[in-house]
Scaffold this active site. Sequence first.
Site, short mmCIF file in Angstrom:
data_model
loop_
_atom_site.label_atom_id
_atom_site.label_comp_id
_atom_site.label_asym_id
_atom_site.label_seq_id
_atom_site.Cartn_x
_atom_site.Cartn_y
_atom_site.Cartn_z
N ASN A 112 78.58 -79.76 30.30
CA ASN A 112 79.39 -78.94 31.21
C ASN A 112 79.07 -79.40 32.63
OD1 ASN A 112 80.64 -76.89 32.71
ND2 ASN A 112 78.84 -75.59 32.57
N GLY A 113 80.11 -79.72 33.39
CA GLY A 113 79.90 -80.16 34.76
C GLY A 113 80.71 -81.41 35.05
N ARG A 132 85.23 -70.14 28.96
CA ARG A 132 84.80 -71.20 29.88
C ARG A 132 85.67 -72.45 29.77
NH1 ARG A 132 79.77 -70.30 31.86
NH2 ARG A 132 79.56 -72.50 32.37
N TRP A 191 87.11 -77.89 29.05
CA TRP A 191 88.13 -77.68 30.07
C TRP A 191 88.30 -79.02 30.77
CZ3 TRP A 191 91.53 -74.20 30.25
CH2 TRP A 191 92.32 -74.04 31.40
N CYS A 202 82.99 -75.83 31.14
CA CYS A 202 83.06 -76.00 29.71
C CYS A 202 81.97 -75.11 29.16
CB CYS A 202 82.76 -77.44 29.31
SG CYS A 202 83.97 -78.63 29.92
N LYS A 258 95.99 -61.02 41.08
CA LYS A 258 96.03 -60.76 39.63
C LYS A 258 97.40 -61.13 39.06
CE LYS A 258 92.54 -60.36 38.59
NZ LYS A 258 91.53 -60.36 39.54
N LYS A 286 86.57 -69.40 34.02
CA LYS A 286 85.85 -68.21 34.45
C LYS A 286 84.80 -68.50 35.52
CE LYS A 286 84.83 -63.82 34.04
NZ LYS A 286 85.80 -62.94 34.68
N GLU A 313 97.81 -64.95 39.00
CA GLU A 313 97.00 -65.77 38.10
C GLU A 313 97.27 -65.53 36.62
OE1 GLU A 313 92.75 -65.22 38.40
OE2 GLU A 313 92.97 -63.10 38.78
N HIS A 364 107.11 -60.16 60.65
CA HIS A 364 106.95 -61.36 61.49
C HIS A 364 107.19 -62.63 60.68
CE1 HIS A 364 105.53 -59.01 64.89
NE2 HIS A 364 104.82 -58.31 64.03
N GLU A 401 94.15 -58.43 46.28
CA GLU A 401 93.64 -58.54 44.91
C GLU A 401 94.76 -58.26 43.90
OE1 GLU A 401 91.35 -59.86 43.48
OE2 GLU A 401 91.23 -58.91 41.52
#
Length: 640
Positions: A135-136, A62, A109, A29, A517, A635, A520, A536, A513
């Site tokens: 936040n947490g 965030r 969040w 958050c 991308k 983030k 997500e 395989h 990567e």
Amino acid sequence: MGRPARSYVGMVIYIDYVNRAGRGLVKVCGIVGVACSGPCSRYFGKPVGLLIKECLLNLEYRGYDSVGFAVYSSGRIVVRKSRGKILEVERKLGFDEFDGAVAIGHTRWATHGEPSDSNAHPHLDCGGGVAVVHNGIIHNYLELREYLRVGGHVFRSETDTEVVPHLLEELIGRGYSTLDALRELARTLKGAYALAVVVSHEPGRIYFIRNVSPLVIGIRDGAVFVASDIPAFLRYTNRVVVLEDGDFGYVSADEIYVENVVRGVVDWRGRVRVVDWTPDMVAKGGYPHFMLKEIHEQPTALRNTLASIPPEVGEAVKAVAKADRVFLTACGTSYHAALVGEYLLNTLCGLNATAFIASEYLRYRKILREGDVLVAVSQSGETIDTLMAVREARKRGAKVVAVANVLFSAIPRESDVAIYTRAGPEIAVAATKTFTAQLAVLLYLATEVARTLGTEDPGYLDLLRREIAALPELAGGAILLHEARIKRLAEKLRDKTNAFYLGRGIGVPVSMEGALKLKEIAYIHAEAYPAGESKHGPIALVEEDFPVLFTVFDDEFKDLLLGNLEEMKSRKAFTVGLVPKGYPDIARRFDFAIEMPKLAPYTAAVLYSIPYQLIAYYTSVAKGLDPDKPRNLAKTVTVE
Ligand code: F6R
């Protein structure tokens, strides 16, 4: 309530992390607070509500499912909060209606409790005299909640946070000063928290406390900020104090007090740093999304990173060159950078190097030892899993080298050597410019290690050095040349539900990567495989029009990859190739080819990542999604 809070703290049998309801969830958050020495409008030309809104917009990366703020106004704390993104609910909240000297704000969040008006922060105590933003995750909140409920406290939300204002109310009611109450809180709460608190009987102050979750103070004449991250207040000040675990205290317009639960009073003046980010770096600057802006910033990010390769790299080179073994650890995109680092150290330097996913660090507990070096890669420098791996490695005597983008963040702070990428603030949730900057740093490091160890032909290392120096310009060229075509490719990919990304050698982490991308931000199920593995098992999924994206470098694997291409074509896959320029025969074999400069695969790895970012970005936009704020992601992940 009958029992003294102190005895409660002693009485409860804490089982660490008994309530792990939040574990495994990604969560952050954003919190912010400002204290001015008079009405905010006098100092900032805008009421405090609008200032808080502006700061929160800079923290929205965030968390963005609810928003709220508390202002001290006419002798009481007024709270406004709502479910929704800031700009969706700004009129409802009436940010502009509130002026005052002190306010705190929050962008949420959700973890405990769905996104709703009542679960939005700030949270109040029963009497309305204590407002808290957090936040947490507080792991032992259920026990605390039950204790407080039995004692008569009434809860209005389902959040873990709400125990905090009630606990403070309880302690202050027993005669604790607010500072003593915070000290007690630090002993009582289990979990991760950055808290900003206003109490109505001390209207000029914002109290704070930090454990695990980040918190910084921003200082300017006549006003002091507290926030989860520097961009919150960067427009107004670049003088910051980064708080450490266990720090607590208060700020007012003309006073800062910091104490640490273990070390006592903190000389915060000695910790003031001036950051060299500018406000422009955190605004969209005319781009529709931060992600696109950050993709376009890669030439600058690479130039700044390479121009300011710090002297610490020399120290890192020495440490890596003489290490018994090298481990690299990180999460997500940074893990892909770590895999590239592993490949570089294996193949350029002949080193025994292994990359592992930071959340799996416990497996390496007995393996890490003195003589080893752990390279920890983290954009934010705050990712908890990476931080835990760093702590474990140091406990076991290994030397830790951090590669981070956020200055003075926890991971570089707790490492032996800190190397900073200079990508500037990254706001979009998906990492782009920080990834290529990480690759550039790791590549530079590996070439220096190879030179030190004499494991690679000096002529080849000189060539790599020249290519590395050209990367900023090449990155600009790649964007300019391919962006419009990639936009068209995205129109074709938007309706797909699956995709494969195939590569060999250093092309494997680059493909991983690329797939991450797309997954997500475009919500397309994408997997990357070493191309040799595709037959395989995975190839069973390939049918007509199934997209397969190939990462083809100008290296020894080129011909093998072309063999894999034929396998996919004969299943009628839709094939996309990132291919080296100068081989028209290769380009022609793909349904859609993106020709990239002909480079050594090591430097090409940095450059090829950029078209993959553009493919994901434009596919997300073509699907009508918001690439800056992908669902279920945040983030900075400060919860294990
Ligand atoms: C994906 C992404 C994440 C992060 C990961 C680690 O685009 O950004 O996968 O890479 O959460 O974050 P840092 O690098 O801050 O440790």
